[in-house]
Design an enzyme around this catalytic site. Structure first.
Site, PDB file in Angstrom:
ATOM      1  CB  THR A  21       2.688  -6.847   0.680  1.00 46.31           C
ATOM      2  OG1 THR A  21       2.501  -7.016   2.088  1.00 46.31           O
ATOM      3  CG2 THR A  21       1.316  -6.805   0.036  1.00 46.31           C
ATOM      4  CG  ASP A  28      -2.249  -5.356   3.545  1.00 46.53           C
ATOM      5  OD1 ASP A  28      -1.641  -5.548   2.482  1.00 46.53           O
ATOM      6  OD2 ASP A  28      -1.830  -4.576   4.421  1.00 46.53           O
ATOM      7  CG  ASP A  77      -0.457  -0.296   2.487  1.00 47.68           C
ATOM      8  OD1 ASP A  77       0.754  -0.576   2.568  1.00 47.68           O
ATOM      9  OD2 ASP A  77      -1.211  -0.235   3.469  1.00 47.68           O
TER      10      ASP A  77
HETATM   11  O1  F6P Z   1       4.208  -5.172   5.198  1.00 50.50           O
HETATM   12  C1  F6P Z   1       4.980  -6.301   5.372  1.00 50.50           C
HETATM   13  C2  F6P Z   1       5.464  -6.404   6.800  1.00 50.50           C
HETATM   14  O2  F6P Z   1       6.239  -7.577   6.914  1.00 50.50           O
HETATM   15  C3  F6P Z   1       4.388  -6.358   7.876  1.00 50.50           C
HETATM   16  O3  F6P Z   1       3.737  -7.598   8.035  1.00 50.50           O
HETATM   17  C4  F6P Z   1       5.177  -5.921   9.062  1.00 50.50           C
HETATM   18  O4  F6P Z   1       4.384  -5.271  10.008  1.00 50.50           O
HETATM   19  C5  F6P Z   1       6.166  -4.949   8.467  1.00 50.50           C
HETATM   20  O5  F6P Z   1       6.314  -5.309   7.114  1.00 50.50           O
HETATM   21  C6  F6P Z   1       7.513  -4.937   9.136  1.00 50.50           C
HETATM   22  O6  F6P Z   1       8.304  -3.999   8.503  1.00 50.50           O
HETATM   23  P1  F6P Z   1       9.864  -3.793   8.774  1.00 50.50           P
HETATM   24  O7  F6P Z   1      10.589  -4.969   8.198  1.00 50.50           O
HETATM   25  O8  F6P Z   1      10.180  -2.527   8.071  1.00 50.50           O
HETATM   26  O9  F6P Z   1      10.028  -3.729  10.253  1.00 50.50           O
END
Ligand code: F6P
Length: 326
Positions: free
Chosen positions: A129, A133, A106
Site C-alpha cells: 500500500t 499505515d 489493512d
Molecule cells: O489505500 C491506498 C489509497 O490510495 C488511499 O491513499 C486512498 O485514500 C485510497 O486508496 C483511494 O482508493 P480508490 O482508488 O479506491 O479511490
C-alpha cells in the site's frame, strides 16, 4: 505440518508500485523450492469467481519494473460474508491450493484473518500500500515510489507558485494517514503540513500566515486527504482565501498519479525480500501473519496487529517541517 505444494497468490485493495516485484519474488522463490503457484485475478472477487490460473517463470518475466499489478486488484464486498468466503474456499480446493499469500493493505489483511480463522489453510500477507499505515513494517511496498512521485509533482507546482507569488494547498493521498504528507512535506520544503494525526495543522498555518515572514511570496502547504478535522484541501483553501484574501491561493489535488509508475529501487528490493521470506515462512509453518521489514530485518506480525492503524507520527519530523520552513 503438511508440506506446501501449491500457493495461491493475489493482490487486493488499492494497487501500489512494487506489487509486481512482489508477485515475481513469490513465484520465482516458490519455483526455486519446487512449489507451484496459482495466480488469482482481482483479489477476493476472483477467488470467489474461480478466476485462477497456473503461474510459471515466464508469467513473471519483465514485470519487476512495472507499476500496477498484473494480477489485477479489487475491493470485495462478498468476501466480508461467511458465505462469500465459503465460495472462495471451494474454488481454492478445486485448484488444489493449499496456502495463500495476499499482497495488500489493512482491508486485505482483515479478509485474510477472517479466512484463516474460518478454514484450515495457512495465509500470509505482504504489505502492499502506498499509505505506509501498517504496523509491523518500517515501510510498505509502494510508499517510497509514491512519495517520490509526490515530490516530483510538488517541485513542478513550486515553479508556478514562485513565478506567480501564489500559495498552493496540495492534497496528497493517505486515506486516514499523514505518512505521505509528512515525508513529502519535509522533502519538498513545504511551509506547513496538515495531517489527521496532528490537531494543530490549520492553527499553525493561520498563525504562520498572520505572524510569519512577510517577505515570503510563495508558499506550499501539504494536506493529507481524508478525515482532517478541518475538512479536505478545498475546505482548507476556502478558509485561507476567506481569512487571507491578499494571498493568491490555489488548491491542487495530486490524486491517483501517486499510485502509478515504475517502482523505485527501494520498493523493488523490499518487495523481493518479503516475497522470498513469505514463501520460506509458509514452508516453515507460519500462518496468519504479515511479513515486513523492521530495522532492516524480516519481521512477522499477526494480521490483527498489522491492521491496527499506525498513527505513530514521529514528532521530530513534524518539528523539522516547522524549523526548516522559517
Ligand atoms: O489505500 C491506498 C489509497 O490510495 C488511499 O491513499 C486512498 O485514500 C485510497 O486508496 C483511494 O482508493 P480508490 O482508488 O479506491 O479511490
Amino acid at each position: 505440518m503438511a508440506q506446501i505444494k501449491n500457493i495461491g497468490l493475489f493482490t487486493s485493495g488499492g494497487d501500489a508500485p512494487g506489487m509486481n516485484s512482489a508477485i515475481r519474488a513469490v513465484v520465482r522463490a516458490a519455483l526455486y523450492y519446487d512449489i507451484n503457484v496459482t495466480g488469482i485475478r482481482r483479489g477476493y472477487e476472483g477467488m470467489i469467481n474461480g478466476d485462477l490460473f497456473q503461474m510459471d517463470r515466464k508469467s513473471v518475466s519483465n514485470i519487476i519494473q512495472r507499476g500496477g499489478t498484473i494480477l489485477k486488484t479489487a475491493r470485495s464486498e462478498s468476501f466480508r460474508t461467511k458465505q462469500g468466503r465459503q465460495l472462495a474456499y471451494d474454488q481454492l480446493k478445486k485448484f488444489n491450493v493449499d496456502a495463500l499469500i495476499a499482497i495488500g493493505g489493512d482491508g486485505t489483511f482483515r479478509g485474510a484473518k477472517a479466512f484463516g480463522d474460518q478454514f484450515d489453510i495457512p495465509v500470509l500477507g505482504l504489505p502492499g500500500t502506498i499509505d505506509n499505515d501498517l504496523m509491523g513494517t518500517d515501510f510498505t511496498i509502494g510508499y517510497d515510489t509514491a512519495i517520490n512521485t509526490v515530490i516530483n509533482a510538488v517541485d513542478k507546482i513550486r515553479d508556478t507558485a514562485e513565478s506567480h507569488d501564489r500559495l498552493f494547498i496540495v492534497e496528497v493521498m493517505g486515506r486516514d494517514s499523514g505518512k505521505i504528507a509528512l515525508r513529502t512535506g519535509i522533502a519538498s520544503g513545504a511551509e506547513n503540513i496538515i495531517i489527521p494525526e496532528s490537531k494543530t495543522g490549520l492553527t499553525n498555518l493561520f498563525d504562520r500566515l498572520e505572524h510569519g515572514r512577510k517577505d515570503k511570496t510563495s508558499r506550499i502547504v501539504i494536506v493529507a486527504e481524508g478525515e482532517n478535522e478541518e475538512g479536505g484541501a478545498f475546505e482548507i483553501g476556502r478558509r485561507v482565501k476567506e481569512k487571507f484574501p491578499h494571498y493568491d491561493t490555489r488548491v491542487s489535488i495530486l490524486g491517483h498519479i501517486q499510485r502509478g509508475g515504475k517502482p523505485t529501487c527501494m520498493d523493488r528490493v523490499l518487495a523481493s525480500r518479503v516475497g522470498v521470506a513469505a514463501v520460506e515462512a509458509l514452508m516453515a509453518g507460519y500462518k496468519g501473519q504479515m511479513v515486513g521489514v523492521i530495522n532492516n530485518k524480516i519481521a512477522y506480525t499477526p494480521f490483527e496487529h498489522a491492521i491496527k492503524h499506525s498513527t505513530d507520527i514521529d514528532p521530530n519530523l513534524l518539528k523539522i517541517v516547522e524549523m526548516l520552513s522559517l
